[in-house]
Design a protein around this motif. Structure first.
Motif, PDB file in Angstrom:
ATOM      1  N   GLU A 170       0.841  -1.201   0.000  1.00 27.42           N
ATOM      2  CA  GLU A 170       0.000   0.000   0.000  1.00 27.42           C
ATOM      3  C   GLU A 170       0.869   1.241   0.000  1.00 27.42           C
ATOM      4  OE1 GLU A 170      -2.445   1.939  -0.798  1.00 27.42           O
ATOM      5  OE2 GLU A 170      -3.887   0.680   0.274  1.00 27.42           O
ATOM      6  N   VAL A 171       0.825   1.997  -1.088  1.00 27.97           N
ATOM      7  CA  VAL A 171       1.551   3.266  -1.143  1.00 27.97           C
ATOM      8  C   VAL A 171       0.767   4.355  -0.429  1.00 27.97           C
ATOM      9  CG1 VAL A 171       2.461   5.043  -2.678  1.00 27.97           C
ATOM     10  CG2 VAL A 171       2.724   2.639  -3.275  1.00 27.97           C
ATOM     11  N   ASN A 172      -0.544   4.361  -0.611  1.00 26.91           N
ATOM     12  CA  ASN A 172      -1.400   5.390  -0.029  1.00 26.91           C
ATOM     13  C   ASN A 172      -1.413   5.274   1.496  1.00 26.91           C
ATOM     14  OD1 ASN A 172      -3.406   7.165   0.718  1.00 26.91           O
ATOM     15  ND2 ASN A 172      -4.997   6.255  -0.552  1.00 26.91           N
ATOM     16  N   PRO A 173      -0.947   6.297   2.218  1.00 33.71           N
ATOM     17  CA  PRO A 173      -0.928   6.207   3.685  1.00 33.71           C
ATOM     18  C   PRO A 173      -2.323   6.198   4.296  1.00 33.71           C
ATOM     19  CG  PRO A 173      -0.353   8.421   2.970  1.00 33.71           C
ATOM     20  CD  PRO A 173      -0.410   7.576   1.723  1.00 33.71           C
ATOM     21  N   LYS A 174      -3.337   6.570   3.508  1.00 30.96           N
ATOM     22  CA  LYS A 174      -4.705   6.588   4.009  1.00 30.96           C
ATOM     23  C   LYS A 174      -5.573   5.533   3.309  1.00 30.96           C
ATOM     24  CE  LYS A 174      -4.352  11.571   4.871  1.00 30.96           C
ATOM     25  NZ  LYS A 174      -4.915  12.918   4.589  1.00 30.96           N
ATOM     26  N   GLY A 175      -4.948   4.609   2.606  1.00 30.87           N
ATOM     27  CA  GLY A 175      -5.687   3.652   1.793  1.00 30.87           C
ATOM     28  C   GLY A 175      -6.056   2.388   2.546  1.00 30.87           C
ATOM     29  N   ASN A 176      -6.858   1.542   1.866  1.00 32.69           N
ATOM     30  CA  ASN A 176      -7.314   0.299   2.510  1.00 32.69           C
ATOM     31  C   ASN A 176      -7.121  -0.912   1.608  1.00 32.69           C
ATOM     32  OD1 ASN A 176      -9.265   0.711   0.577  1.00 32.69           O
ATOM     33  ND2 ASN A 176     -11.018   0.610   1.978  1.00 32.69           N
ATOM     34  N   ARG A 177      -6.186  -0.820   0.634  1.00 36.53           N
ATOM     35  CA  ARG A 177      -6.003  -1.926  -0.301  1.00 36.53           C
ATOM     36  C   ARG A 177      -5.564  -3.207   0.400  1.00 36.53           C
ATOM     37  NH1 ARG A 177      -3.044   0.353  -5.831  1.00 36.53           N
ATOM     38  NH2 ARG A 177      -4.949   0.428  -7.091  1.00 36.53           N
ATOM     39  N   LEU A 178      -4.692  -3.082   1.382  1.00 35.84           N
ATOM     40  CA  LEU A 178      -4.219  -4.282   2.073  1.00 35.84           C
ATOM     41  C   LEU A 178      -5.368  -4.978   2.800  1.00 35.84           C
ATOM     42  CD1 LEU A 178      -0.730  -3.307   3.550  1.00 35.84           C
ATOM     43  CD2 LEU A 178      -1.235  -4.834   1.638  1.00 35.84           C
ATOM     44  N   ARG A 179      -6.261  -4.192   3.358  1.00 39.64           N
ATOM     45  CA  ARG A 179      -7.405  -4.786   4.051  1.00 39.64           C
ATOM     46  C   ARG A 179      -8.320  -5.518   3.077  1.00 39.64           C
ATOM     47  NH1 ARG A 179     -12.520  -3.318   4.666  1.00 39.64           N
ATOM     48  NH2 ARG A 179     -12.176  -1.264   3.717  1.00 39.64           N
TER      49      ARG A 179
ATOM     50  N   LEU B   2      -7.481  -6.847   0.159  1.00 40.87           N
ATOM     51  CA  LEU B   2      -6.805  -7.845  -0.659  1.00 40.87           C
ATOM     52  C   LEU B   2      -7.345  -9.256  -0.450  1.00 40.87           C
ATOM     53  CD1 LEU B   2      -4.594  -8.004  -2.791  1.00 40.87           C
ATOM     54  CD2 LEU B   2      -2.920  -8.236  -0.958  1.00 40.87           C
ATOM     55  N   PRO B   3      -7.383  -9.790   0.773  1.00 45.42           N
ATOM     56  CA  PRO B   3      -7.907 -11.162   0.934  1.00 45.42           C
ATOM     57  C   PRO B   3      -9.390 -11.275   0.592  1.00 45.42           C
ATOM     58  CG  PRO B   3      -7.513 -10.146   3.075  1.00 45.42           C
ATOM     59  CD  PRO B   3      -6.919  -9.226   2.061  1.00 45.42           C
ATOM     60  N   ILE B   4     -10.144 -10.207   0.787  1.00 41.36           N
ATOM     61  CA  ILE B   4     -11.572 -10.234   0.469  1.00 41.36           C
ATOM     62  C   ILE B   4     -11.761 -10.360  -1.038  1.00 41.36           C
ATOM     63  CG2 ILE B   4     -13.723  -8.939   0.592  1.00 41.36           C
ATOM     64  CD1 ILE B   4     -12.582  -7.527   3.083  1.00 41.36           C
ATOM     65  N   MET B   5     -11.006  -9.580  -1.804  1.00 42.25           N
ATOM     66  CA  MET B   5     -11.096  -9.633  -3.253  1.00 42.25           C
ATOM     67  C   MET B   5     -10.643 -10.988  -3.782  1.00 42.25           C
ATOM     68  SD  MET B   5      -9.662  -5.803  -4.085  1.00 42.25           S
ATOM     69  CE  MET B   5      -9.656  -5.993  -5.865  1.00 42.25           C
ATOM     70  N   LEU B   6      -9.553 -11.496  -3.242  1.00 43.10           N
ATOM     71  CA  LEU B   6      -9.033 -12.795  -3.683  1.00 43.10           C
ATOM     72  C   LEU B   6     -10.060 -13.895  -3.452  1.00 43.10           C
ATOM     73  CD1 LEU B   6      -6.696 -14.599  -4.663  1.00 43.10           C
ATOM     74  CD2 LEU B   6      -5.956 -14.762  -2.287  1.00 43.10           C
ATOM     75  N   GLN B   7     -10.655 -13.910  -2.281  1.00 42.83           N
ATOM     76  CA  GLN B   7     -11.636 -14.937  -1.964  1.00 42.83           C
ATOM     77  C   GLN B   7     -12.867 -14.820  -2.861  1.00 42.83           C
ATOM     78  OE1 GLN B   7     -13.107 -14.829   2.057  1.00 42.83           O
ATOM     79  NE2 GLN B   7     -14.245 -16.737   1.872  1.00 42.83           N
ATOM     80  N   ALA B   8     -13.321 -13.598  -3.117  1.00 43.86           N
ATOM     81  CA  ALA B   8     -14.525 -13.399  -3.917  1.00 43.86           C
ATOM     82  C   ALA B   8     -14.304 -13.827  -5.359  1.00 43.86           C
ATOM     83  CB  ALA B   8     -14.943 -11.933  -3.859  1.00 43.86           C
ATOM     84  N   ILE B   9     -13.148 -13.471  -5.934  1.00 38.09           N
ATOM     85  CA  ILE B   9     -12.836 -13.871  -7.307  1.00 38.09           C
ATOM     86  C   ILE B   9     -12.730 -15.385  -7.397  1.00 38.09           C
ATOM     87  CG2 ILE B   9     -11.105 -13.777  -9.142  1.00 38.09           C
ATOM     88  CD1 ILE B   9     -10.372 -10.967  -8.040  1.00 38.09           C
ATOM     89  N   THR B  10     -11.993 -15.976  -6.466  1.00 40.68           N
ATOM     90  CA  THR B  10     -11.781 -17.427  -6.482  1.00 40.68           C
ATOM     91  C   THR B  10     -13.101 -18.176  -6.351  1.00 40.68           C
ATOM     92  OG1 THR B  10      -9.586 -17.138  -5.498  1.00 40.68           O
ATOM     93  CG2 THR B  10     -10.578 -19.330  -5.372  1.00 40.68           C
ATOM     94  N   GLN B  11     -13.944 -17.737  -5.448  1.00 39.64           N
ATOM     95  CA  GLN B  11     -15.224 -18.411  -5.227  1.00 39.64           C
ATOM     96  C   GLN B  11     -16.117 -18.305  -6.451  1.00 39.64           C
ATOM     97  OE1 GLN B  11     -17.144 -17.837  -1.368  1.00 39.64           O
ATOM     98  NE2 GLN B  11     -19.068 -17.458  -2.423  1.00 39.64           N
ATOM     99  N   ALA B  12     -16.211 -17.120  -7.036  1.00 41.69           N
ATOM    100  CA  ALA B  12     -17.070 -16.935  -8.210  1.00 41.69           C
ATOM    101  C   ALA B  12     -16.578 -17.759  -9.388  1.00 41.69           C
ATOM    102  CB  ALA B  12     -17.122 -15.457  -8.582  1.00 41.69           C
ATOM    103  N   GLU B  13     -15.265 -17.826  -9.558  1.00 44.20           N
ATOM    104  CA  GLU B  13     -14.687 -18.595 -10.668  1.00 44.20           C
ATOM    105  C   GLU B  13     -14.900 -20.087 -10.451  1.00 44.20           C
ATOM    106  OE1 GLU B  13     -12.689 -19.256 -14.266  1.00 44.20           O
ATOM    107  OE2 GLU B  13     -13.440 -17.369 -13.420  1.00 44.20           O
ATOM    108  N   GLN B  14     -14.630 -20.574  -9.253  1.00 43.40           N
ATOM    109  CA  GLN B  14     -14.756 -22.009  -8.983  1.00 43.40           C
ATOM    110  C   GLN B  14     -16.196 -22.489  -9.064  1.00 43.40           C
ATOM    111  OE1 GLN B  14     -12.819 -22.432  -5.158  1.00 43.40           O
ATOM    112  NE2 GLN B  14     -10.794 -22.696  -6.065  1.00 43.40           N
ATOM    113  N   GLN B  15     -17.133 -21.641  -8.719  1.00 41.48           N
ATOM    114  CA  GLN B  15     -18.541 -22.027  -8.734  1.00 41.48           C
ATOM    115  C   GLN B  15     -19.188 -21.792 -10.090  1.00 41.48           C
ATOM    116  OE1 GLN B  15     -20.329 -19.941  -5.424  1.00 41.48           O
ATOM    117  NE2 GLN B  15     -19.422 -21.313  -3.905  1.00 41.48           N
ATOM    118  N   GLY B  16     -18.422 -21.301 -11.046  1.00 43.01           N
ATOM    119  CA  GLY B  16     -18.937 -21.114 -12.390  1.00 43.01           C
ATOM    120  C   GLY B  16     -19.905 -19.957 -12.540  1.00 43.01           C
ATOM    121  N   HIS B  17     -19.783 -18.962 -11.671  1.00 40.56           N
ATOM    122  CA  HIS B  17     -20.707 -17.827 -11.716  1.00 40.56           C
ATOM    123  C   HIS B  17     -20.258 -16.721 -12.665  1.00 40.56           C
ATOM    124  CE1 HIS B  17     -22.227 -18.959  -7.413  1.00 40.56           C
ATOM    125  NE2 HIS B  17     -22.669 -19.774  -8.340  1.00 40.56           N
ATOM    126  N   THR B  18     -19.016 -16.780 -13.118  1.00 41.19           N
ATOM    127  CA  THR B  18     -18.507 -15.732 -13.990  1.00 41.19           C
ATOM    128  C   THR B  18     -18.701 -16.103 -15.457  1.00 41.19           C
ATOM    129  OG1 THR B  18     -16.277 -16.694 -13.941  1.00 41.19           O
ATOM    130  CG2 THR B  18     -16.782 -14.987 -12.319  1.00 41.19           C
TER     131      THR B  18
END
Length: 381
Positions: free
Chosen positions: A104-113, A115-131
């Motif tokens: 995270e470059v942005n000192p006021k950002g929330n990308r690190l927080r 990150l795992p949420i986005m990874l899990q959501a993408i993985t779940q949608a792909e594995q379940q054939g929803h995409t």
């Protein structure tokens, strides 16, 4: 088993030519490509529209707009992924590498927080054939962040990871060789006062000194071991380009000068630039224009970056305006070239034996419009 599909009376765009012809699809693969029409009753008449390969997007952070539609608003991740996917496929993109920023470059950002949420959501949608598009992951590694290597080592275990880029956005490096440009850009972007900006610059310089070189070596080595494609980012000098080539990288993302892009191209790295840069007529950050690199013959791949529909429109502009680019070469920059650079040998071109990722595209003046999308022979738009 899918029934055979036949698309006829189409302006077929292959890797080398455009012709009025017919494409047959069987069991999700392109079975036959030929000139002329088909008289079979099951043939679908495309009425002279273009038939193009599905587009390959290597670098987009479009999902972030759906995760945080407004400042301070977190949207449910599963819903965000599906809304992002719908926009992606409607733009003609059948394979997308969702970029996840590590560090995270942005000192006021929330990308690190997030990150795992986005990874899990993408993985779940792909594995379940929803995409509807096929989703892969692109790990964007900010080398001047203390946690980057640890997070990379954790996330690289995901089977969806196929592309990794390494970057250093600290002052004095790559995109920001000039400190005053760094100060101007980040102080305005992050709304820092002078004292906060001074502390921010000091911290980023120190982090780069401590972490960047060793993290670059470790990450690239791990990618080689796993046979993952690696991209450089914001190379600005011939020395940067040579370093990236010496590391065995396959893609040069967003080089900032003609010199860096030209040497990267000669050394075998595929030069990737933003399609919005083409559509808008230049870089929003003041770096070299993608059209200028096209004029030098060193532009290989286009990425939609933050605007998915820019891919197809940029290809149209290249074909119409750039010397040395006809429609097949321009379309290859958003299909075949990114597929090969990312190690995907089963798609990206209309050719017998490849996956039937296809677009029906109509021309309305100077605008290309996506009418239908097939992924693996199945209609998804």
């Amino acid at each position: 088993m899918q029934a055979e599909q036949i698309f006829t009376n189409a302006r077929v765009v292959t890797g080398t030519e455009v012709f009025l012809g017919t494409v047959a699809v069987r069991d999700g693969l392109i079975h036959d490509v030929g000139t002329g029409g088909s008289q079979l009753p099951q043939a679908q008449d495309l009425e002279g529209d273009y038939l193009m390969p599905g587009l390959i997007e290597l670098h987009t952070d479009n999902l972030e707009k759906y995760m945080n539609p407004r400042p301070g608003v977190d949207w449910p991740s599963e819903s965000a992924v599906l809304a992002h996917d719908a926009q992606i496929v409607s733009a003609g993109i059948t394979t997308v590498f969702d970029a996840l920023a590590i560090g995270e470059v942005n000192p006021k950002g929330n990308r690190l927080r997030q990150l795992p949420i986005m990874l899990q959501a993408i993985t779940q949608a792909e594995q379940q054939g929803h995409t509807r598009a096929e989703h892969r992951l692109h790990l964007r590694c900010e080398l001047s962040h203390e946690k980057t290597l640890d997070i990379f080592n954790e996330l690289v275990e995901s089977p969806l990871v196929q592309l990794v880029s390494v970057m250093d956005h600290s002052p004095g490096q790559r995109q920001f060789v000039k400190f005053e440009k760094y100060r101007e850009y980040y102080q305005g972007k992050y709304h820092l006062n002078d004292a906060e900006m001074d502390a921010f610059i000091e911290q980023q310089v120190e982090n780069s000194r401590r972490y960047s070189d060793s993290y670059r070596r470790s990450i690239v080595h791990e990618c080689r071991e796993r046979q993952l494609s690696v991209a450089s980012h914001d190379d600005a000098t011939p020395e940067h380009a040579q370093e990236s080539a010496d590391y065995g990288m396959s893609i040069a993302e967003f080089p900032t000068t003609v010199e860096a892009a030209a040497l990267s191209h000669r050394l075998g790295l595929k030069v990737l630039m933003g399609a919005p840069n083409i559509v808008r007529g230049g870089s929003h950050s003041g770096n070299v224009a993608a059209s200028e690199l096209a004029g030098h013959g060193v532009l290989d791949i286009l990425s939609s970056d933050y605007y998915p529909s820019s891919l197809l429109q940029a290809a149209r502009i290249l074909a119409d305006q750039a010397q040395g680019y006809d429609l097949p070469k321009a379309v290859a920059a958003i299909s075949l070239a990114p597929a090969r650079a990312a190690g995907l040998d089963d798609r990206g071109e209309i050719r017998s034996g490849l996956r039937a990722d296809l677009l029906r595209v109509s021309a309305h003046g100077k605008q290309f419009v996506v009418d239908h999308v097939w992924r693996g022979g199945r209609r998804v738009f």
